[in-house]
Design a protein around this motif. Structure first.
Motif, PDB file in Angstrom:
ATOM      1  N   VAL A  11       0.843  -1.205   0.000  1.00  0.00           N
ATOM      2  CA  VAL A  11       0.000   0.000   0.000  1.00  0.00           C
ATOM      3  C   VAL A  11       0.874   1.250   0.000  1.00  0.00           C
ATOM      4  O   VAL A  11       0.642   2.193  -0.763  1.00  0.00           O
ATOM      5  CB  VAL A  11      -0.949   0.017   1.213  1.00  0.00           C
ATOM      6  CG1 VAL A  11      -1.832   1.259   1.179  1.00  0.00           C
ATOM      7  CG2 VAL A  11      -1.819  -1.234   1.242  1.00  0.00           C
ATOM      8  N   VAL A  12       1.901   1.240   0.860  1.00  0.00           N
ATOM      9  CA  VAL A  12       2.810   2.391   0.933  1.00  0.00           C
ATOM     10  C   VAL A  12       3.499   2.603  -0.402  1.00  0.00           C
ATOM     11  O   VAL A  12       3.590   3.734  -0.907  1.00  0.00           O
ATOM     12  CB  VAL A  12       3.851   2.184   2.052  1.00  0.00           C
ATOM     13  CG1 VAL A  12       4.933   3.267   1.982  1.00  0.00           C
ATOM     14  CG2 VAL A  12       3.184   2.185   3.427  1.00  0.00           C
ATOM     15  N   GLU A  13       3.993   1.533  -0.983  1.00  0.00           N
ATOM     16  CA  GLU A  13       4.748   1.644  -2.242  1.00  0.00           C
ATOM     17  C   GLU A  13       3.885   2.194  -3.378  1.00  0.00           C
ATOM     18  O   GLU A  13       4.364   2.960  -4.218  1.00  0.00           O
ATOM     19  CB  GLU A  13       5.317   0.275  -2.624  1.00  0.00           C
ATOM     20  CG  GLU A  13       6.449  -0.174  -1.715  1.00  0.00           C
ATOM     21  CD  GLU A  13       6.851  -1.632  -1.965  1.00  0.00           C
ATOM     22  OE1 GLU A  13       6.124  -2.325  -2.735  1.00  0.00           O
ATOM     23  OE2 GLU A  13       7.855  -2.083  -1.384  1.00  0.00           O
ATOM     24  N   ILE A  14       2.629   1.833  -3.411  1.00  0.00           N
ATOM     25  CA  ILE A  14       1.752   2.326  -4.486  1.00  0.00           C
ATOM     26  C   ILE A  14       1.423   3.803  -4.282  1.00  0.00           C
ATOM     27  O   ILE A  14       1.511   4.605  -5.214  1.00  0.00           O
ATOM     28  CB  ILE A  14       0.450   1.499  -4.554  1.00  0.00           C
ATOM     29  CG1 ILE A  14       0.757   0.065  -4.985  1.00  0.00           C
ATOM     30  CG2 ILE A  14      -0.546   2.138  -5.534  1.00  0.00           C
ATOM     31  CD1 ILE A  14      -0.446  -0.865  -4.906  1.00  0.00           C
ATOM     32  N   PHE A  15       1.051   4.187  -3.077  1.00  0.00           N
ATOM     33  CA  PHE A  15       0.637   5.565  -2.819  1.00  0.00           C
ATOM     34  C   PHE A  15       1.811   6.549  -2.812  1.00  0.00           C
ATOM     35  O   PHE A  15       1.641   7.716  -3.181  1.00  0.00           O
ATOM     36  CB  PHE A  15      -0.103   5.665  -1.483  1.00  0.00           C
ATOM     37  CG  PHE A  15      -1.559   5.305  -1.553  1.00  0.00           C
ATOM     38  CD1 PHE A  15      -2.384   5.860  -2.516  1.00  0.00           C
ATOM     39  CD2 PHE A  15      -2.106   4.409  -0.640  1.00  0.00           C
ATOM     40  CE1 PHE A  15      -3.732   5.533  -2.574  1.00  0.00           C
ATOM     41  CE2 PHE A  15      -3.454   4.080  -0.690  1.00  0.00           C
ATOM     42  CZ  PHE A  15      -4.276   4.646  -1.654  1.00  0.00           C
ATOM     43  N   ASP A  16       2.976   6.095  -2.393  1.00  0.00           N
ATOM     44  CA  ASP A  16       4.134   6.978  -2.250  1.00  0.00           C
ATOM     45  C   ASP A  16       4.798   7.215  -3.612  1.00  0.00           C
ATOM     46  O   ASP A  16       4.997   6.260  -4.372  1.00  0.00           O
ATOM     47  CB  ASP A  16       5.143   6.338  -1.279  1.00  0.00           C
ATOM     48  CG  ASP A  16       6.236   7.308  -0.852  1.00  0.00           C
ATOM     49  OD1 ASP A  16       5.916   8.497  -0.671  1.00  0.00           O
ATOM     50  OD2 ASP A  16       7.388   6.868  -0.711  1.00  0.00           O
ATOM     51  N   PRO A  17       5.133   8.453  -3.981  1.00  0.00           N
ATOM     52  CA  PRO A  17       5.063   9.698  -3.200  1.00  0.00           C
ATOM     53  C   PRO A  17       3.880  10.583  -3.573  1.00  0.00           C
ATOM     54  O   PRO A  17       3.688  11.648  -2.987  1.00  0.00           O
ATOM     55  CB  PRO A  17       6.357  10.403  -3.596  1.00  0.00           C
ATOM     56  CG  PRO A  17       6.504  10.039  -5.057  1.00  0.00           C
ATOM     57  CD  PRO A  17       5.969   8.638  -5.195  1.00  0.00           C
ATOM     58  N   ALA A  18       3.073  10.185  -4.576  1.00  0.00           N
ATOM     59  CA  ALA A  18       2.054  11.090  -5.112  1.00  0.00           C
ATOM     60  C   ALA A  18       0.958  11.407  -4.099  1.00  0.00           C
ATOM     61  O   ALA A  18       0.532  12.555  -3.972  1.00  0.00           O
ATOM     62  CB  ALA A  18       1.447  10.492  -6.379  1.00  0.00           C
ATOM     63  N   PHE A  19       0.500  10.379  -3.352  1.00  0.00           N
ATOM     64  CA  PHE A  19      -0.633  10.556  -2.448  1.00  0.00           C
ATOM     65  C   PHE A  19      -0.102  10.621  -1.014  1.00  0.00           C
ATOM     66  O   PHE A  19       0.017   9.613  -0.321  1.00  0.00           O
ATOM     67  CB  PHE A  19      -1.637   9.414  -2.650  1.00  0.00           C
ATOM     68  CG  PHE A  19      -2.298   9.435  -4.000  1.00  0.00           C
ATOM     69  CD1 PHE A  19      -3.527  10.053  -4.178  1.00  0.00           C
ATOM     70  CD2 PHE A  19      -1.671   8.872  -5.112  1.00  0.00           C
ATOM     71  CE1 PHE A  19      -4.126  10.091  -5.430  1.00  0.00           C
ATOM     72  CE2 PHE A  19      -2.264   8.912  -6.366  1.00  0.00           C
ATOM     73  CZ  PHE A  19      -3.500   9.529  -6.527  1.00  0.00           C
TER      74      PHE A  19
END
Length: 922
Positions: A790-798
């Motif tokens: 989850v962190v890898e997908i959202f980071d850094p845009a969200f």
């Protein structure tokens, strides 16, 4: 704005103090930034104008700019007449604001005409948006009188402003006659709708009681007690009637119970020349120009001046502006007009039409006089021209009325096409277009189906059928348009582009393939024939197809290729900018998304289309890019512009936008906003946004049962294939996990997985990953890899979603025994939560930090930057020097200090330093 008799010679209001106090209270509330609308009703002559006149004087004393406009009884013919009247009399300090909005300037004498066949519906949106922006520049009192005579477009503007005015320093006051509102009067239903709005106050003036009427007559100069008593009895509480009766007695005339007869008796004592002039003025309407009235009367200068002096001295007409006259009251004009003989009335209307034609008068006014004068040929010509003018002003209802009137006359005028300057088919197509613009697609479709099925007719028919959700009908009509179009023509390009568009919704694989082939063909024809609007439309369809196929890189490239091109179609240009911003957002290119959204918002603002469909969507997307990208100060500023007081679904959608940032910061107004939104939860979009965020709010408040209730309701309301299903399912799983329940978790995860499609954006991927991770948590497992994903997908845009995922990842790492890694994730999340001002998340992280014993309770509440600031505060440095030491702004230091005091539970810098030393925080 002179009122009816209803005022004492001293200027004191009699019998209206309660109503006046209510209006003044609304004025004061508006000055404090809470807009209001007052609807003042009452019988003719009851004193509405007098009351409003007093309010106008109060507003000027309070520093308000005052705009006053009056409707006129011209058969609903002149669009925006009261608005034009108000703008014409605008004070000097507002002239520059009008000049900065050309669409408003068109309403004024000498205003520019944008040309033929402008899109009246879009122009109306521009006008409404420009008017809203114009009213926001400073405190304004806008008065629209005699709304019972308002045209349809003015009524639409009244509804728009009543709904959209929220925090502007504006009070809008409308007056209307209650005795004119028969059962089917168009204002009657509108008033019932407006009275439901929280911003609207309804004030109805009742007749004066006997004592108030006696006081009023005395103030007017009445001295004979017996006469005053008799007049008070006959007037039945109507100030205007009472004043007329008193005047009749004063002049030696007898009193009558018939108001019309009484008014005519005042006119009958005039000389023959003066009566002749007065009859001409009555045909002109409530107001009339000096030179025009003299020409109609046929009197030489001296005779006309004497007649006018006699009329004005008897109070029948009053001076109006520099070169005109107005009836003292509309009732007087109506009485004189009604008393005209039929032939006399026709002759006078014909004379006004002739003179106004020579003066190049307003086409709508010409049509009114020509038709009243029984000149059908000239009436048809003027009606078509009036329709064109109404189109250019953004008044589709009035344009439709005039065009439809011309079509009704067509068979009765031998040379109709020559007089109209347009053939009947083309006029019918334009009539259909303005019918659709005013929201009557049924009428537009009926008109087009009455015509021969040419390519243009079928293409427009397909467009309106598509907008009416008749997809199969739209496909049939668009196919017919393609078949009827000449080869390699602009008509073929537009027909192909429209047909391809009909295949893009709902998304289905077979139709998608057809849409792509059709769009490619449309693109080729459009480029060959230079049809820019069809070219842009075809590329937008191709981009949509690429997105459905999962090729988001190609979709973005295609959207980028047309976003900055001017197609000549503002709606399409805004649509292109929206999709450019949207796909950049979904791909996580937040800076580019913000840039595109702001470009679209500027275009919408510049053209007055901020409140159009795509204008609104662009503003929401602009807020979302700032919110997701971590620019919450800007996001909060934008959220404040979405008013909480809502009265219909469209406003509820706008209000829901604000909940993203307000819920995340734990703003106190969340509960109030949700209370306003609750009545609109039956709408799927409102439910998705507001109830979805209400669920998150409930979770932050420690009420997972309520959160589950919200998410269940949303999932029941939205379409199963809607991508929003993923986010709501993830929040529902969060609630189940907090409840320690696995029941229903498998179904929620399956539902989320069921809407996943190729090419889904980063936000969708991130929420899907979160649903998976929350599913593990609901089953009592803290899966490190699931949360890391989850962190890898959202980071850094969200930024915010990344911090929320780090919070759970830190928990999972702790459970797995990886304390050092958990501490690092926790610190990163705390830093983000603090910088954003995300109080609910910060509180959850503080609680986790204390449980994990990462730091002491107080240290767990302070970020690294706050600890640096605290150390310098303890040294006794002021904010300016702290800022210089840390290379940050003094204002930022002040924010950090406030946060430190709040977190440590102290009220001064000295106490903070002392507590920090005592607890070993330095």
């Amino acid at each position: 704005m002179n009122g009816v008799p209803g005022t004492a010679s001293s200027g004191v209001l009699i019998g209206r103090s309660a109503e006046f106090d209510r209006l003044v209270a609304l004025l004061h509330t508006a000055s404090e930034g809470l807009s209001g609308v007052a609807l003042v009703g009452g019988d003719a002559g009851i004193g509405k104008t007098r009351l409003v006149t007093e309010l106008v004087e109060q507003a000027r004393r309070d520093g308000f700019a005052v705009l006053v406009g009056q409707c006129a009884e011209l058969g609903d013919a002149l669009p925006y007449l009261p608005l034009a009247d108000a703008l014409r009399g605008a004070p000097a300090e507002l002239r520059a604001e009008i000049d900065a909005r050309p669409v408003l300037g068109r309403l004024l004498p000498g205003g520019t005409d944008p040309g033929t066949e402008s899109a009246s519906g879009l122009t109306q949106q521009r006008l409404f948006g420009s008017m809203l922006g114009f009213l926001a520049v400073r405190p304004v009192l806008l008065v629209l009188e005699d709304l019972h005579w308002a045209d349809r477009s003015t009524r639409d503007l009244l509804v728009f402003l009543s709904r959209m005015l929220q925090t502007e320093q504006v009070l809008l006051v409308g007056t209307y006659r209650t005795d004119d509102l028969h059962r089917r009067h168009p204002l009657r239903r509108l008033l019932a709708e407006l009275r439901l709005l929280p911003s609207v106050t309804s004030i109805e003036l009742t007749p004066l009681d006997r004592a108030e009427m006696a006081d009023y007559l005395t103030a007017l100069g009445g001295t004979d007690v017996q006469v005053i008593d008799e007049v008070a009895e006959r007037a039945e509480g109507n100030p205007f009637y009472g004043a007329e009766l008193l005047e009749a007695v004063t002049e030696g005339s007898s009193m009558t119970d018939d108001l019309a007869g009484l008014l005519l008796s005042r006119a009958e004592v005039l000389s023959d020349e003066a009566q002749r002039v007065l009859r001409g003025a009555a045909v002109a309407g409530r107001r009339v120009d000096h030179d025009l009235l003299q020409e109609v009367s046929g009197l030489p200068d001296l005779a006309f001046d004497e007649a006018m002096r006699e009329i004005v001295s008897r109070g029948l007409l009053r001076l109006d502006g520099e070169y005109g006259y107005a009836f003292r009251h509309a009732l007087l004009q109506e009485a004189v007009y009604t008393d005209l003989l039929p032939g006399e009335r026709v002759r006078l209307h014909s004379e006004f039409a002739r003179l106004l034609t020579a003066r190049r008068g307003a086409a709508a006014e010409l049509a009114y006089h020509y038709l009243a004068g029984h000149d059908l040929a000239e009436g048809l010509s003027a009606s078509v021209e009036a329709g064109r003018k109404a189109e250019s002003l953004g008044a589709p209802a009035e344009a439709h009325r005039h065009f439809d009137q011309a079509l009704e006359l067509w068979e009765r005028v031998p040379d109709a096409e020559q007089r109209a300057g347009i053939d009947r088919v083309r006029l019918t197509v334009r009539t259909a277009a303005v019918a659709a613009d005013m929201g009557d697609n049924h009428r537009a479709i009926a008109l087009l189906r009455s015509l021969p099925p040419t390519s243009e007719v079928c293409e427009r028919l397909a467009y309106y059928l598509y907008d009416s959700d008749d997809l199969q009908g739209a496909i049939t009509a668009a196919t017919a348009a393609v078949e009827a179009a000449p080869p390699d023509s602009p008509a073929l390009a537009r027909a192909l582009a429209t047909l391809s568009r009909t295949f893009t919704w709902p998304p289905r694989s077979a139709e998608d393939a057809g849409a792509k082939a059709l769009a490619e063909r449309a693109l080729g024809v459009a480029r060959a024939t230079g049809t820019t609007d069809a070219e842009k439309g075809a590329i937008l369809v191709l981009a949509t197809c690429a997105e459905y196929e999962g090729d988001t890189a190609l979709a973005e490239k295609l959207f980028d290729s047309v976003a900055l091109r001017d197609s000549g179609d503002l709606a399409m240009d805004l649509r292109a900018l929206f999709h450019q911003a949207r796909i950049r957002y979904e791909r996580g290119f937040m800076a580019g998304a913000t840039e595109a959204a702001e470009r679209g918002v500027r275009l919408a603002e510049r053209t007055g289309l901020s409140w159009s469909t795509y204008g609104t969507d662009l503003r929401f997307l602009q807020l979302l890019t700032h919110y997701s990208g971590g620019e919450w100060i800007r996001a909060a500023e934008m959220a404040a512009g979405f008013g909480a007081r809502v009265g219909r679904v469209a406003e509820a959608v706008l209000s829901s936008f604000a909940l993203f940032v307000e819920t995340a910061v734990g703003a106190p107004q969340v509960e109030q906003r949700l209370a306003w939104l609750k009545p609109f939860w039956s709408d799927p979009l409102v439910a998705y946004m507001s109830r979805g965020l209400a669920a998150e709010h409930a979770l932050w408040q420690g009420d997972p049962e309520l959160a589950l209730e919200h998410t269940t309701a949303v999932l029941d309301a939205i379409d199963p294939p809607d991508l929003g299903t993923i986010r709501i399912s993830a929040v529902a799983l969060w609630a189940l996990a907090d409840l320690g329940r696995a029941e229903g978790a498998d179904e929620l995860l399956a539902r989320a997985r069921g809407v996943v499609r190729a090419g889904m954006g980063i936000e969708g991927q991130g929420w899907m990953a979160r649903a998976e991770a929350e599913w593990y948590r609901a089953h009592g497992r803290f899966d490190v890899e699931a949360w890391r994903r989850v962190v890898e997908i959202f980071d850094p845009a969200f930024v915010y979603e990344t911090a929320r995922a780090r919070w759970r990842l830190s928990e999972a790492l702790l459970v797995s025994g990886e304390r050092a890694a958990a501490l690092e994730e926790w610190r990163l999340a705390v830093e983000t939560a603090d910088s954003l001002g995300a109080k609910p998340l910060a509180a959850a992280l503080a609680e986790l930090g204390q449980r994990a014993r990462f730091v002491t309770a107080q240290q767990g509440l302070l970020t690294g930057r706050e600890q640096e600031v605290l150390a310098l505060v303890a040294e006794g440095l002021p904010n300016r020097e702290i800022g210089e030491r840390l290379f940050i702004a003094q204002k930022t230091v002040s924010v950090h200090v406030s946060n430190i005091l709040g977190k440590l539970g102290v009220s001064s810098r000295t106490q903070a330093a002392a507590l920090a030393r005592k607890r070993g925080l330095l």
